[in-house]
Design a protein around this motif. Structure first.
Motif, PDB file in Angstrom:
ATOM      1  N   GLU A   9     102.918 -48.630 -42.827  1.00 36.02           N
ATOM      2  CA  GLU A   9     103.746 -49.345 -43.803  1.00 36.02           C
ATOM      3  C   GLU A   9     104.925 -48.478 -44.267  1.00 36.02           C
ATOM      4  O   GLU A   9     106.048 -48.963 -44.393  1.00 36.02           O
ATOM      5  CB  GLU A   9     102.906 -49.770 -45.000  1.00 36.02           C
ATOM      6  CG  GLU A   9     103.693 -50.546 -46.040  1.00 36.02           C
ATOM      7  CD  GLU A   9     102.849 -50.980 -47.211  1.00 36.02           C
ATOM      8  OE1 GLU A   9     103.410 -51.085 -48.314  1.00 36.02           O
ATOM      9  OE2 GLU A   9     101.639 -51.224 -47.034  1.00 36.02           O
ATOM     10  N   LEU A  10     104.659 -47.202 -44.529  1.00 38.37           N
ATOM     11  CA  LEU A  10     105.722 -46.289 -44.953  1.00 38.37           C
ATOM     12  C   LEU A  10     106.849 -46.263 -43.932  1.00 38.37           C
ATOM     13  O   LEU A  10     108.025 -46.418 -44.283  1.00 38.37           O
ATOM     14  CB  LEU A  10     105.155 -44.879 -45.138  1.00 38.37           C
ATOM     15  CG  LEU A  10     106.199 -43.769 -45.332  1.00 38.37           C
ATOM     16  CD1 LEU A  10     106.879 -43.900 -46.682  1.00 38.37           C
ATOM     17  CD2 LEU A  10     105.561 -42.415 -45.167  1.00 38.37           C
ATOM     18  N   GLY A  68     112.262 -48.849 -41.091  1.00 37.57           N
ATOM     19  CA  GLY A  68     112.642 -49.346 -39.777  1.00 37.57           C
ATOM     20  C   GLY A  68     112.086 -48.555 -38.610  1.00 37.57           C
ATOM     21  O   GLY A  68     112.626 -48.624 -37.508  1.00 37.57           O
ATOM     22  N   LEU A  69     111.013 -47.815 -38.845  1.00 39.74           N
ATOM     23  CA  LEU A  69     110.419 -47.001 -37.790  1.00 39.74           C
ATOM     24  C   LEU A  69     108.996 -47.465 -37.493  1.00 39.74           C
ATOM     25  O   LEU A  69     108.364 -48.122 -38.320  1.00 39.74           O
ATOM     26  CB  LEU A  69     110.392 -45.528 -38.206  1.00 39.74           C
ATOM     27  CG  LEU A  69     111.754 -44.899 -38.499  1.00 39.74           C
ATOM     28  CD1 LEU A  69     111.577 -43.551 -39.159  1.00 39.74           C
ATOM     29  CD2 LEU A  69     112.559 -44.779 -37.221  1.00 39.74           C
ATOM     30  N   ALA A  70     108.503 -47.110 -36.324  1.00 41.47           N
ATOM     31  CA  ALA A  70     107.133 -47.446 -35.935  1.00 41.47           C
ATOM     32  C   ALA A  70     106.266 -46.194 -35.953  1.00 41.47           C
ATOM     33  O   ALA A  70     106.721 -45.101 -35.594  1.00 41.47           O
ATOM     34  CB  ALA A  70     107.119 -48.063 -34.538  1.00 41.47           C
ATOM     35  N   ASP A  83     102.596 -39.339 -34.119  1.00 39.74           N
ATOM     36  CA  ASP A  83     102.559 -39.187 -35.583  1.00 39.74           C
ATOM     37  C   ASP A  83     101.122 -38.997 -36.056  1.00 39.74           C
ATOM     38  O   ASP A  83     100.838 -38.120 -36.873  1.00 39.74           O
ATOM     39  CB  ASP A  83     103.140 -40.423 -36.284  1.00 39.74           C
ATOM     40  CG  ASP A  83     104.637 -40.561 -36.123  1.00 39.74           C
ATOM     41  OD1 ASP A  83     105.344 -39.544 -36.164  1.00 39.74           O
ATOM     42  OD2 ASP A  83     105.094 -41.716 -35.968  1.00 39.74           O
ATOM     43  N   ILE A  84     100.252 -39.839 -35.555  1.00 42.13           N
ATOM     44  CA  ILE A  84      98.844 -39.768 -35.964  1.00 42.13           C
ATOM     45  C   ILE A  84      98.251 -38.413 -35.589  1.00 42.13           C
ATOM     46  O   ILE A  84      97.576 -37.765 -36.388  1.00 42.13           O
ATOM     47  CB  ILE A  84      98.041 -40.938 -35.359  1.00 42.13           C
ATOM     48  CG1 ILE A  84      98.538 -42.266 -35.954  1.00 42.13           C
ATOM     49  CG2 ILE A  84      96.549 -40.755 -35.615  1.00 42.13           C
ATOM     50  CD1 ILE A  84      97.994 -43.503 -35.269  1.00 42.13           C
ATOM     51  N   ALA A 122     109.214 -37.193 -43.413  1.00 43.83           N
ATOM     52  CA  ALA A 122     110.580 -36.995 -43.894  1.00 43.83           C
ATOM     53  C   ALA A 122     111.486 -36.513 -42.760  1.00 43.83           C
ATOM     54  O   ALA A 122     112.667 -36.836 -42.735  1.00 43.83           O
ATOM     55  CB  ALA A 122     110.597 -36.006 -45.053  1.00 43.83           C
ATOM     56  N   ALA A 123     110.921 -35.758 -41.834  1.00 39.59           N
ATOM     57  CA  ALA A 123     111.702 -35.298 -40.682  1.00 39.59           C
ATOM     58  C   ALA A 123     112.092 -36.464 -39.777  1.00 39.59           C
ATOM     59  O   ALA A 123     113.101 -36.393 -39.076  1.00 39.59           O
ATOM     60  CB  ALA A 123     110.919 -34.249 -39.894  1.00 39.59           C
ATOM     61  N   ARG A 124     111.319 -37.532 -39.801  1.00 45.18           N
ATOM     62  CA  ARG A 124     111.616 -38.714 -38.973  1.00 45.18           C
ATOM     63  C   ARG A 124     112.534 -39.694 -39.667  1.00 45.18           C
ATOM     64  O   ARG A 124     113.181 -40.502 -39.005  1.00 45.18           O
ATOM     65  CB  ARG A 124     110.320 -39.447 -38.622  1.00 45.18           C
ATOM     66  CG  ARG A 124     109.469 -38.677 -37.638  1.00 45.18           C
ATOM     67  CD  ARG A 124     108.539 -39.563 -36.835  1.00 45.18           C
ATOM     68  NE  ARG A 124     109.240 -40.681 -36.229  1.00 45.18           N
ATOM     69  CZ  ARG A 124     108.675 -41.875 -36.020  1.00 45.18           C
ATOM     70  NH1 ARG A 124     107.423 -42.089 -36.351  1.00 45.18           N
ATOM     71  NH2 ARG A 124     109.350 -42.852 -35.468  1.00 45.18           N
TER      72      ARG A 124
END
Length: 79
Positions: free
Chosen positions: A37-38, A43-45, A50-51, A67-69
């Motif tokens: 959701e964050l 607008g990112l997936a 990431d996980i 935050a880097a993304r």
């Protein structure tokens, strides 16, 4: 030990720590939903990378990663 002794654990042990995360409550699917959701708000997936990069880390460490993304994001206020 006397009945009024404030220390229920004597000798070598002074405390017991119980970590129920994953044992009593599986919170990981909820964290992943929150991460998804964050990123969607920006607008990112959420990706498998990431996980893998955030698994087992603190929320503060996770926000540094996200935050880097997210362009212009501040990990201190990200959420």
């Amino acid at each position: 030990m006397t009945p009024h002794d404030p220390r229920p654990l004597r000798d070598r042990f002074r405390a017991a720590v119980f970590d129920f995360d994953g044992l009593m409550v599986d919170s990981e699917p909820l964290w992943i939903a929150g991460e998804r959701e964050l990123l969607a708000r920006h607008g990112l997936a959420l990706t498998a990378a990431d996980i893998a990069a955030t698994h087992g880390h603190s929320a503060a460490e996770m926000m540094v990663h996200y935050a880097a993304r997210i362009p212009g994001a501040d990990p201190a206020v990200l959420g």
